[in-house]
Scaffold this motif. Structure first.
Motif, mmCIF file in Angstrom:
data_model
loop_
_atom_site.group_PDB
_atom_site.id
_atom_site.type_symbol
_atom_site.label_atom_id
_atom_site.label_comp_id
_atom_site.label_asym_id
_atom_site.label_seq_id
_atom_site.Cartn_x
_atom_site.Cartn_y
_atom_site.Cartn_z
ATOM 1 N N THR A 1 -38.880 25.991 1.614
ATOM 2 C CA THR A 1 -39.081 24.531 1.572
ATOM 3 C C THR A 1 -40.076 24.079 2.632
ATOM 4 O O THR A 1 -41.171 23.619 2.323
ATOM 5 N N ASP B 1 -34.812 23.580 -1.900
ATOM 6 C CA ASP B 1 -35.319 24.416 -2.993
ATOM 7 C C ASP B 1 -34.246 25.235 -3.689
ATOM 8 O O ASP B 1 -34.468 25.735 -4.783
ATOM 9 N N ALA C 1 -37.151 17.813 -4.288
ATOM 10 C CA ALA C 1 -37.227 19.252 -4.534
ATOM 11 C C ALA C 1 -38.680 19.687 -4.448
ATOM 12 O O ALA C 1 -39.574 19.016 -4.985
ATOM 13 N N GLY D 1 -41.872 22.161 -5.377
ATOM 14 C CA GLY D 1 -42.290 22.633 -6.704
ATOM 15 C C GLY D 1 -41.770 24.005 -7.078
ATOM 16 O O GLY D 1 -41.636 24.319 -8.263
ATOM 17 N N ALA E 1 -38.773 25.058 -6.334
ATOM 18 C CA ALA E 1 -37.304 25.008 -6.342
ATOM 19 C C ALA E 1 -36.735 25.512 -7.660
ATOM 20 O O ALA E 1 -37.410 25.493 -8.703
ATOM 21 N N GLU F 1 -34.578 25.363 -11.036
ATOM 22 C CA GLU F 1 -34.523 24.259 -11.997
ATOM 23 C C GLU F 1 -33.293 23.386 -11.775
ATOM 24 O O GLU F 1 -33.336 22.168 -11.984
ATOM 25 N N LYS G 1 -34.215 20.941 -9.063
ATOM 26 C CA LYS G 1 -35.125 19.905 -9.582
ATOM 27 C C LYS G 1 -34.379 18.883 -10.436
ATOM 28 O O LYS G 1 -34.703 17.687 -10.429
ATOM 29 N N ALA H 1 -32.857 16.169 -8.210
ATOM 30 C CA ALA H 1 -33.750 15.522 -7.247
ATOM 31 C C ALA H 1 -34.241 14.172 -7.750
ATOM 32 O O ALA H 1 -34.382 13.947 -8.954
ATOM 33 N N GLU I 1 -37.181 13.158 -6.751
ATOM 34 C CA GLU I 1 -38.629 13.354 -6.850
ATOM 35 C C GLU I 1 -38.922 14.845 -6.655
ATOM 36 O O GLU I 1 -38.203 15.547 -5.953
ATOM 37 N N ILE I 2 -39.987 15.304 -7.304
ATOM 38 C CA ILE I 2 -40.425 16.691 -7.149
ATOM 39 C C ILE I 2 -41.827 16.673 -6.545
ATOM 40 O O ILE I 2 -42.708 15.957 -7.018
ATOM 41 N N THR I 3 -41.999 17.451 -5.471
ATOM 42 C CA THR I 3 -43.283 17.511 -4.785
ATOM 43 C C THR I 3 -43.943 18.855 -5.056
ATOM 44 O O THR I 3 -43.463 19.653 -5.866
ATOM 45 N N SER J 1 -45.237 22.749 -4.103
ATOM 46 C CA SER J 1 -44.464 23.876 -3.583
ATOM 47 C C SER J 1 -44.572 23.974 -2.064
ATOM 48 O O SER J 1 -45.404 23.310 -1.435
#
Length: 274
Positions: free
Chosen positions: A13, A225, A241, A243, A245, A247, A250, A253, A255-257, A259
């Motif tokens: 992370t 993650d 989470a 990128g 992480a 599934e 995610k 979460a 929002e997903i950012t 990796s």
């Protein structure tokens, strides 16, 4: 939303491909006010987190070790620290894990406070040294047990590492026999990280915020993650989470950012906090 604290997982992370905190992430953290808590939450031991606090120049911030089993605050001093919470695996359960691992190729390391005991200096020991920059005491369980009994100690974490098929069999046995007592985390198919059932990063973070800052979970942005981050991401005001992480992470979460290798945490600090 006005966030008042940041809490992040470390491996997979916060750290980049070189297992370091990238220059961009360090720069983003440096722009946060000194009073703004940046809290590390990991399955790692204190020594494996303290040098990262130093790199961030956040030695005055608390840390959540062993997935929530040991929460401490150094108050900025190297030797003196305040213990905010401690929850351990009882010795009889530690011994049971050792017994069912006997006769296999599984390496069983045990951790108490800032102590790491490894049974031998093998491939798994060296792998952990490389990952965490901490060296263990090489000591067989038969020697650790009487010492811990005399000190009324227990394990904040038990780490089992070995061939995937043997780790899978151990996981199934512990899940069947000790499901009410233990959290079992499979970070990889060759690893099981074992913690007390009563704790989580989320519960530890909630206690920590009440004791030290009077900040609500809803006022925290958190990053993760893996499976042991799910409760934390669900509990806080904004769970992010990375990128890479799983599934399942995610899915919970907000929002997903990007990796961890693409400065995902730094992007979110720049977007939400600066």
């Amino acid at each position: 939303m006005q966030f008042k604290a940041l809490c992040t997982d470390i491996d997979g992370t916060l750290l980049d491909k070189n297992r370091e905190i990238s220059a961009r992430t360090l720069d983003a953290i440096a722009q946060l006010p000194r009073y703004f808590p940046v809290i590390l939450a990991s399955s790692r031991m204190p020594s494996a987190m303290r040098h990262l606090q130093g790199t961030m120049e956040r030695l005055q911030n608390p840390m959540i070790c062993y997935n929530g089993g040991y929460v401490i605050h150094f108050n900025g001093h190297e030797e003196e620290y305040e213990q905010l919470d401690t929850v351990k695996i009882p010795l009889n359960i530690c011994h049971h894990i050792q017994e069912i691992s006997d006769g296999t190729d599984i390496h069983v390391s045990v951790y108490h406070e800032d102590e790491w005991y490894a049974p031998q200096d093998d491939f798994w020991t060296q792998r952990e040294i490389t990952s965490t920059k901490v060296k263990p005491v090489i000591r067989a369980w038969q020697e650790v047990l009487p010492d811990w009994q005399s000190r009324q100690a227990g394990a904040h974490k038990v780490m089992c590492m070995g061939p995937a098929e043997e780790i899978d069999a151990l996981f199934k046995a512990l899940e069947k026999e000790k499901n009410e007592d233990l959290h079992l985390y499979r970070s990889k198919d060759t690893y099981i990280e074992i913690a007390p059932k009563a704790i989580s990063k989320a519960s530890a973070l909630e206690q920590l915020l009440k004791k030290k800052y009077d900040i609500a979970l809803s006022e925290v942005i958190a990053f993760g993650d893996n499976y042991n981050d799910i409760e934390m991401l669900k509990a806080v005001g904004h769970g992010v989470a990375v990128g890479n992480a799983r599934e399942e992470v995610k899915a919970v979460a907000d929002e997903i950012t990007a990796s961890n290798k693409e400065d995902g945490v730094a992007m979110m600090i720049e977007k939400h906090l600066l």
